[in-house]
Motif scaffolding. Structure first.
Motif, short mmCIF file in Angstrom:
data_model
loop_
_atom_site.label_atom_id
_atom_site.label_comp_id
_atom_site.label_asym_id
_atom_site.label_seq_id
_atom_site.Cartn_x
_atom_site.Cartn_y
_atom_site.Cartn_z
N PHE A 34 -8.60 30.25 -8.37
CA PHE A 34 -9.85 30.71 -7.76
C PHE A 34 -10.81 29.54 -7.51
CE2 PHE A 34 -14.15 32.35 -9.23
CZ PHE A 34 -14.56 32.77 -7.99
N TYR A 35 -10.57 28.82 -6.42
CA TYR A 35 -11.44 27.75 -5.95
C TYR A 35 -11.65 27.95 -4.45
CZ TYR A 35 -10.64 25.50 -10.45
OH TYR A 35 -10.58 25.23 -11.80
N PRO A 36 -12.51 28.91 -4.07
CA PRO A 36 -12.67 29.26 -2.65
C PRO A 36 -13.73 28.44 -1.96
CG PRO A 36 -13.89 30.79 -4.01
CD PRO A 36 -13.25 29.81 -4.96
N ASP A 37 -13.80 28.61 -0.63
CA ASP A 37 -14.89 28.07 0.20
C ASP A 37 -15.12 26.58 -0.04
OD1 ASP A 37 -15.25 30.77 0.91
OD2 ASP A 37 -16.69 31.07 -0.70
N PRO A 38 -14.09 25.75 0.07
CA PRO A 38 -14.28 24.33 -0.26
C PRO A 38 -15.17 23.61 0.74
CG PRO A 38 -12.14 24.65 0.76
CD PRO A 38 -12.72 26.02 0.54
N SER A 39 -15.97 22.70 0.23
CA SER A 39 -16.72 21.77 1.05
C SER A 39 -16.45 20.37 0.53
CB SER A 39 -18.22 22.08 1.01
OG SER A 39 -18.96 21.15 1.79
N ILE A 40 -16.29 19.41 1.42
CA ILE A 40 -15.88 18.07 1.04
C ILE A 40 -16.80 17.04 1.66
CG2 ILE A 40 -14.26 17.87 2.99
CD1 ILE A 40 -12.36 16.34 1.10
N CYS A 41 -17.03 15.95 0.94
CA CYS A 41 -17.76 14.81 1.52
C CYS A 41 -17.22 13.53 0.93
CB CYS A 41 -19.26 14.94 1.33
SG CYS A 41 -19.90 14.43 -0.26
N ARG A 42 -17.49 12.43 1.63
CA ARG A 42 -17.03 11.11 1.20
C ARG A 42 -18.22 10.18 1.02
NH1 ARG A 42 -16.05 6.33 3.94
NH2 ARG A 42 -16.29 7.33 5.98
N ASP A 46 -14.80 7.28 -2.26
CA ASP A 46 -14.81 8.40 -3.20
C ASP A 46 -14.99 9.71 -2.44
OD1 ASP A 46 -14.97 7.20 -6.08
OD2 ASP A 46 -16.44 6.04 -4.93
N TYR A 47 -14.19 10.71 -2.83
CA TYR A 47 -14.23 12.02 -2.18
C TYR A 47 -14.61 13.08 -3.20
CZ TYR A 47 -11.61 9.51 1.40
OH TYR A 47 -11.21 8.58 2.35
N TYR A 48 -15.37 14.07 -2.74
CA TYR A 48 -15.85 15.12 -3.62
C TYR A 48 -15.65 16.48 -2.96
CZ TYR A 48 -18.20 11.14 -5.77
OH TYR A 48 -18.46 9.92 -6.35
N ILE A 49 -15.25 17.46 -3.77
CA ILE A 49 -15.10 18.84 -3.31
C ILE A 49 -15.91 19.76 -4.22
CG2 ILE A 49 -13.51 20.81 -3.20
CD1 ILE A 49 -11.38 19.01 -2.15
N VAL A 50 -16.57 20.74 -3.62
CA VAL A 50 -17.23 21.80 -4.38
C VAL A 50 -16.69 23.14 -3.90
CG1 VAL A 50 -19.37 20.54 -4.88
CG2 VAL A 50 -19.17 21.85 -2.74
N ASN A 51 -16.85 24.17 -4.75
CA ASN A 51 -16.34 25.51 -4.43
C ASN A 51 -17.33 26.58 -4.85
OD1 ASN A 51 -13.76 23.79 -5.55
ND2 ASN A 51 -13.20 25.04 -3.79
#
Length: 556
Positions: A34-42, A46-51
């Motif tokens: 259960f890690y929906p609706d991902p958003s990513i930035c760099r 370095d890369y980051y994802i939130v859910n």
């Protein structure tokens, strides 16, 4: 001539080998469970994802990677009760669709809270941080921005904008799910929107088809164009991702001819290992100019039944003639082996591997990031000390809307088991010997769960397997001694659910017959979340339960 041909073939093979080495393989989903609706930035390399995290606390998990393949959770964005007040909300209310961006040394996380906020129903807000791992600020509320799914866009000239889903301009939707995408400039200094709010897209890319829920919008620029990336079709099997572009940020926006650029709708239902409901995508570029997309998808084991919730997948983005992006051509299945532009770092344990064989010995003074509470705890009712997790058995039951004494982690695979041991602590004084229960719960919401607990009553100790509406089995443990640990196990094998118990962790006995694991799916329970395994205790008077460890394992 022959030498030239051989030389050409040799060079081509070398290039092919080098390309294969660079385009290294990773596995989907990159964030299982259960890690929906991902958003990513760099930020740099370095890369980051939130859910989304809905009504679980802490809110909004955040992951970090250097190579787009190996992800590690570094915290939660909203980890203080003062940041996130989730009280008596539906489990699928709470935090929807965060968007993460970085601008001039600061991370910006903008989000929608669905539910009560200081007496109001829902609201949009953002928080900031200098370090993605935190600490993050308290929410800055955006009362002027209605609707859901806001996303920041920082243009090359330094101006900031918010794009989001909102009601149609005339306030008269033609059909259920008729929405629009809106854009407004935002002043970072005053923390207020400025200027006129403009409707960029009404309904979807083809209004004649009555498209539902144009949402999850993101803006980015490339080669002189502004690209508008949106999801439409709802979050079910018709979910899809679409793309538009314009020379002017305010539009008008041209619809891409190859839309949708991602969907699994229309593929054969009997295909092997299907991924469904794909959409709600976000893009990120690499320092070398390659692009990838993260998006959500589901892995059903039967029909539309899945217990793992909506998961995070990744695919490279192909630019058609350098002008239009494509995530996955229509008619193709989402692959599980993926070639990404960055080579996976050696010696790293991927989140998939980490999740498939996991144990917590409670050897840290803080809970590991995998653990969540149901809604926001108003008080601390647990303690970790000397390799033991002690939970206060409070009077809020798992079938009540509140904050029960439950600490859970995600079910991340179609086939998995969860094991722990539990000891009921004998209370002293007036509470000595009072009834209580403690054990493990497979949880979807307060109406759809399975509970396996050791229960202390005045006439002895019992092991009970039940749901919110039915008791399936109950045995008295005549050989059980007060203060003794009992080992409890839950197994999910796709649609089958089974529980076991042991007094020595060696000789396991099943409790009851197989139950229907579809009871834990969103198809049965409704909502948008995935199932959890959790440690649980409950009593009407002051009691405690001790857990020495917890183990989760994917079953092959």
């Amino acid at each position: 001539m022959r030498f030239t041909t051989i030389k050409t073939i040799f060079v081509s093979l070398i290039l092919l080998i080098l390309t294969f080495d660079i385009q290294a393989q990773t596995k989907n989903p990159i964030l299982p469970g259960f890690y929906p609706d991902p958003s990513i930035c760099r930020v740099g390399d370095d890369y980051y994802i939130v859910n989304s995290s809905f009504s679980f606390f802490p809110g909004i998990p955040i992951f970090h990677s250097k190579d787009l393949s190996n992800w590690k959770q570094i915290g939660h964005v909203l980890d203080r009760p003062s940041q996130l007040n989730l009280t008596d909300e539906w489990m699928s209310a709470g935090l929807y669709a965060p968007s993460l961006r970085y601008h001039e040394g600061t991370f910006y996380l903008i989000n929608t809270l669905m539910g009560a906020k200081e007496g109001k129903q829902g609201g949009n807000f953002y928080v900031t941080a200098k370090n993605a791992a935190g600490p993050w600020s308290d929410p800055i509320w955006l009362d002027e921005i209605d609707g859901i799914d806001p996303s920041f866009f920082f243009d090359n000239d330094g101006k900031a904008y918010i794009v989001n889903n909102g009601p149609v301009a005339d306030g008269k939707p033609r059909y259920s799910g008729h929405r629009s995408v809106w854009l407004q400039e935002f002043n970072l200094k005053t923390q207020k929107p400025i200027g006129k709010r403009v409707e960029l897209l009404n309904g979807g890319i083809d209004p004649s088809t009555n498209p539902i829920w144009i949402e999850g919008p993101h803006l980015f620029n490339k080669d002189g164009f502004y690209y508008l990336l949106c999801a439409e079709g709802g979050t079910g099997i018709e979910h899809r991702e679409v793309i538009l572009r314009s020379k002017n940020i305010w539009g008008p926006y041209e619809v891409g001819k190859d839309n949708p650029i991602l969907t699994q709708f229309g593929l054969p239902e009997n295909r092997k290992n299907p991924v469904t409901c794909t959409g709600h995508a976000d893009f990120v570029d690499t320092p070398d100019g390659d692009w990838v997309s993260v998006f959500l998808g589901c892995q059903p084991y039967e029909g539309e039944h899945f217990n793992t919730g909506r998961q995070t997948f990744i695919l490279p983005v192909e630019w058609k003639k350098g002008k239009w992006p494509m995530i996955l051509e229509k008619g193709k299945s989402v692959p599980f082996d993926v070639s990404l532009p960055l080579k996976p770092a050696e010696g790293k344990v991927s989140f998939q591997d980490y999740s498939s064989d996991w144990k917590d010995d409670f050897d840290s003074l803080k809970l590991n990031f995998e653990w969540n509470f149901i809604r926001t705890p108003k008080e601390k009712w647990y303690n970790i000390d000397n390799g033991k997790l002690t939970i206060d058995a409070r009077p809020i039951s798992i079938d009540e809307v509140g904050n029960p004494s439950f600490i859970g982690r995600r079910l991340q695979h179609k086939k998995a088991e969860f094991i722990t041991n539990v000891t009921l602590i004998q209370s002293q004084g007036k509470y000595e010997g009072r009834p209580m229960e403690a054990g493990i719960v497979a949880y979807q919401n307060e109406e759809f769960y399975y509970k396996l607990v050791l229960e202390r009553k005045e006439n002895g100790y019992y092991l009970i397997l039940s749901s919110a509406t039915q008791e399936f089995d109950k045995i008295q443990l005549n050989d059980y001694k007060p203060g003794q640990s009992i080992f409890l196990k839950m197994q999910i094998i796709e649609k089958d659910f089974q529980t076991y118990y042991s007094l020595d962790e060696t000789n396991w006995k099943p409790l009851g017959s197989k139950l229907d694991a579809r009871h834990l799916s969103t198809k049965s329970a409704g909502g948008y979340i995935g199932a959890y395994f959790g440690l649980y205790a409950h009593a009407k008077s002051s009691q405690k339960a001790v857990f020495n460890w917890a183990k989760y394992k994917e079953l092959k």
